[in-house]
Design a protein around this motif. Structure first.
Motif, mmCIF file in Angstrom:
data_model
loop_
_atom_site.group_PDB
_atom_site.id
_atom_site.type_symbol
_atom_site.label_atom_id
_atom_site.label_comp_id
_atom_site.label_asym_id
_atom_site.label_seq_id
_atom_site.Cartn_x
_atom_site.Cartn_y
_atom_site.Cartn_z
ATOM 1 N N ARG A 186 35.720 -7.335 -59.604
ATOM 2 C CA ARG A 186 35.356 -6.809 -60.921
ATOM 3 C C ARG A 186 34.357 -7.698 -61.654
ATOM 4 N NH1 ARG A 186 40.973 -5.859 -63.715
ATOM 5 N NH2 ARG A 186 39.559 -5.847 -65.480
ATOM 6 N N ARG A 187 33.896 -8.745 -61.000
ATOM 7 C CA ARG A 187 33.007 -9.711 -61.661
ATOM 8 C C ARG A 187 31.666 -9.782 -60.964
ATOM 9 N NH1 ARG A 187 36.295 -15.006 -63.289
ATOM 10 N NH2 ARG A 187 34.370 -15.266 -64.449
ATOM 11 N N ASN A 188 30.702 -10.343 -61.666
ATOM 12 C CA ASN A 188 29.393 -10.616 -61.087
ATOM 13 C C ASN A 188 29.338 -12.041 -60.589
ATOM 14 O OD1 ASN A 188 28.097 -8.122 -61.587
ATOM 15 N ND2 ASN A 188 27.772 -8.699 -63.719
ATOM 16 N N GLN A 189 28.585 -12.230 -59.540
ATOM 17 C CA GLN A 189 28.259 -13.571 -59.065
ATOM 18 C C GLN A 189 26.740 -13.611 -58.959
ATOM 19 O OE1 GLN A 189 30.451 -14.996 -55.739
ATOM 20 N NE2 GLN A 189 29.179 -16.797 -55.491
ATOM 21 N N TYR A 190 26.153 -14.720 -59.357
ATOM 22 C CA TYR A 190 24.701 -14.836 -59.401
ATOM 23 C C TYR A 190 24.205 -15.809 -58.343
ATOM 24 C CZ TYR A 190 25.651 -12.751 -63.929
ATOM 25 O OH TYR A 190 26.097 -11.919 -64.924
ATOM 26 N N THR A 191 23.058 -15.470 -57.760
ATOM 27 C CA THR A 191 22.373 -16.352 -56.828
ATOM 28 C C THR A 191 20.990 -16.611 -57.403
ATOM 29 O OG1 THR A 191 23.528 -15.346 -54.967
ATOM 30 C CG2 THR A 191 21.550 -16.621 -54.459
ATOM 31 N N LEU A 192 20.645 -17.882 -57.555
ATOM 32 C CA LEU A 192 19.339 -18.248 -58.112
ATOM 33 C C LEU A 192 18.321 -18.470 -56.998
ATOM 34 C CD1 LEU A 192 20.459 -20.832 -60.810
ATOM 35 C CD2 LEU A 192 19.972 -18.397 -61.120
ATOM 36 N N ASP A 193 17.082 -18.104 -57.257
ATOM 37 C CA ASP A 193 15.978 -18.421 -56.346
ATOM 38 C C ASP A 193 15.362 -19.722 -56.846
ATOM 39 O OD1 ASP A 193 13.726 -18.683 -54.796
ATOM 40 O OD2 ASP A 193 12.989 -16.644 -55.152
ATOM 41 N N LEU A 194 15.852 -20.841 -56.324
ATOM 42 C CA LEU A 194 15.447 -22.160 -56.810
ATOM 43 C C LEU A 194 14.035 -22.547 -56.409
ATOM 44 C CD1 LEU A 194 18.761 -24.101 -56.164
ATOM 45 C CD2 LEU A 194 17.994 -22.979 -58.265
ATOM 46 N N ASP A 195 13.439 -21.816 -55.482
ATOM 47 C CA ASP A 195 12.084 -22.134 -55.033
ATOM 48 C C ASP A 195 11.015 -21.304 -55.747
ATOM 49 O OD1 ASP A 195 12.933 -24.095 -53.191
ATOM 50 O OD2 ASP A 195 13.547 -22.495 -51.829
ATOM 51 N N PRO A 236 8.460 -20.320 -58.545
ATOM 52 C CA PRO A 236 7.726 -21.188 -59.479
ATOM 53 C C PRO A 236 8.031 -20.874 -60.947
ATOM 54 C CG PRO A 236 6.258 -19.551 -58.529
ATOM 55 C CD PRO A 236 7.582 -19.399 -57.836
ATOM 56 N N LEU A 237 7.942 -21.892 -61.773
ATOM 57 C CA LEU A 237 8.092 -21.701 -63.214
ATOM 58 C C LEU A 237 6.996 -20.769 -63.716
ATOM 59 C CD1 LEU A 237 8.882 -25.375 -64.264
ATOM 60 C CD2 LEU A 237 10.498 -23.477 -64.009
ATOM 61 N N ARG A 238 7.263 -20.073 -64.808
ATOM 62 C CA ARG A 238 6.345 -19.034 -65.285
ATOM 63 C C ARG A 238 5.156 -19.561 -66.096
ATOM 64 N NH1 ARG A 238 8.261 -13.554 -65.844
ATOM 65 N NH2 ARG A 238 7.214 -13.482 -67.845
ATOM 66 N N HIS A 239 5.327 -20.646 -66.796
ATOM 67 C CA HIS A 239 4.244 -21.145 -67.654
ATOM 68 C C HIS A 239 3.140 -21.729 -66.788
ATOM 69 C CE1 HIS A 239 2.123 -23.477 -70.689
ATOM 70 N NE2 HIS A 239 2.702 -22.671 -71.569
ATOM 71 N N PRO A 240 1.871 -21.478 -67.124
ATOM 72 C CA PRO A 240 0.770 -22.010 -66.318
ATOM 73 C C PRO A 240 0.814 -23.531 -66.134
ATOM 74 C CG PRO A 240 -0.063 -20.416 -67.899
ATOM 75 C CD PRO A 240 1.397 -20.625 -68.215
ATOM 76 N N ALA A 241 1.322 -24.255 -67.114
ATOM 77 C CA ALA A 241 1.380 -25.713 -67.004
ATOM 78 C C ALA A 241 2.387 -26.168 -65.950
ATOM 79 C CB ALA A 241 1.731 -26.341 -68.360
ATOM 80 N N GLY A 293 3.071 -24.832 -60.567
ATOM 81 C CA GLY A 293 3.245 -25.416 -59.244
ATOM 82 C C GLY A 293 4.641 -25.969 -59.002
ATOM 83 N N LEU A 294 5.473 -25.954 -60.039
ATOM 84 C CA LEU A 294 6.819 -26.506 -59.922
ATOM 85 C C LEU A 294 7.843 -25.400 -59.699
ATOM 86 C CD1 LEU A 294 6.742 -29.015 -62.915
ATOM 87 C CD2 LEU A 294 6.607 -29.566 -60.475
ATOM 88 N N PRO A 295 8.801 -25.622 -58.803
ATOM 89 C CA PRO A 295 9.854 -24.628 -58.611
ATOM 90 C C PRO A 295 10.931 -24.764 -59.686
ATOM 91 C CG PRO A 295 10.205 -26.454 -57.131
ATOM 92 C CD PRO A 295 8.901 -26.727 -57.856
ATOM 93 N N LEU A 308 13.216 -27.954 -62.702
ATOM 94 C CA LEU A 308 13.786 -27.863 -64.034
ATOM 95 C C LEU A 308 15.287 -28.168 -63.991
ATOM 96 C CD1 LEU A 308 13.699 -27.070 -67.077
ATOM 97 C CD2 LEU A 308 14.188 -24.738 -66.326
ATOM 98 N N LEU A 309 15.980 -27.551 -63.059
ATOM 99 C CA LEU A 309 17.424 -27.753 -62.961
ATOM 100 C C LEU A 309 17.782 -29.190 -62.609
ATOM 101 C CD1 LEU A 309 18.465 -24.443 -61.170
ATOM 102 C CD2 LEU A 309 18.503 -24.965 -63.622
ATOM 103 N N ASP A 310 16.939 -29.857 -61.848
ATOM 104 C CA ASP A 310 17.188 -31.251 -61.471
ATOM 105 C C ASP A 310 17.136 -32.195 -62.677
ATOM 106 O OD1 ASP A 310 17.598 -30.584 -58.828
ATOM 107 O OD2 ASP A 310 15.612 -31.250 -58.162
ATOM 108 N N LEU A 311 16.503 -31.756 -63.755
ATOM 109 C CA LEU A 311 16.446 -32.571 -64.975
ATOM 110 C C LEU A 311 17.791 -32.619 -65.700
ATOM 111 C CD1 LEU A 311 13.037 -31.391 -66.461
ATOM 112 C CD2 LEU A 311 13.523 -33.571 -65.345
ATOM 113 N N PHE A 312 18.669 -31.661 -65.354
ATOM 114 C CA PHE A 312 19.963 -31.528 -66.050
ATOM 115 C C PHE A 312 21.109 -31.587 -65.045
ATOM 116 C CE2 PHE A 312 16.715 -29.462 -68.522
ATOM 117 C CZ PHE A 312 16.941 -29.952 -69.791
ATOM 118 N N PRO A 313 21.356 -32.732 -64.447
ATOM 119 C CA PRO A 313 22.429 -32.826 -63.456
ATOM 120 C C PRO A 313 23.784 -32.471 -64.074
ATOM 121 C CG PRO A 313 21.590 -35.008 -63.985
ATOM 122 C CD PRO A 313 20.734 -34.016 -64.701
ATOM 123 N N GLY A 314 24.555 -31.718 -63.340
ATOM 124 C CA GLY A 314 25.885 -31.337 -63.818
ATOM 125 C C GLY A 314 25.887 -30.216 -64.809
ATOM 126 N N GLY A 315 24.727 -29.622 -65.090
ATOM 127 C CA GLY A 315 24.669 -28.482 -65.998
ATOM 128 C C GLY A 315 24.945 -28.903 -67.386
#
Length: 95
Positions: A63-72, A74-79, A82-84, A88-95
């Motif tokens: 009855r629940r959703n489970q999510y799978t992230l595409d970690l590879d 690329p980020l959306r902002h032009p700056a 080139g980064l996956p 971004l997630l690696d900047l916040f270890p442990g969530g």
């Protein structure tokens, strides 16, 4: 949340939702909303945005959703194009 100046923050709600899902891929919308301090309706819209853009996939498990992230993906902002998302997630270890 401490709010100084004109009310801007370093992270968007989309980034916060992505971090919450990375931390717990089985979290319910209510839990994500509490983690991000936004409404469930806003979380629902953001999850739809992220899914439509290919950053996550939603799977039904019972009855629940489970999510799978595409970690590879690329980020959306032009700056950061080139980064996956992983960078971004690696900047916040442990969530």
């Amino acid at each position: 949340m401490v709010s100084e100046g004109r009310g801007w923050t370093f992270l968007t709600n989309h980034a916060r939702v992505l971090l919450a899902i990375a931390h717990d891929p089985t979290a319910q919308l209510r839990q994500i909303a509490a983690f991000c301090q936004i409404t469930e309706r806003t979380v629902q819209a953001i999850v739809a945005d992220l899914e439509q853009a290919g950053y996550l996939r939603r799977h039904r498990v019972g009855r629940r959703n489970q999510y799978t992230l595409d970690l590879d993906r690329p980020l959306r902002h032009p700056a950061g194009a080139g980064l996956p998302v992983r960078a971004l997630l690696d900047l916040f270890p442990g969530g």
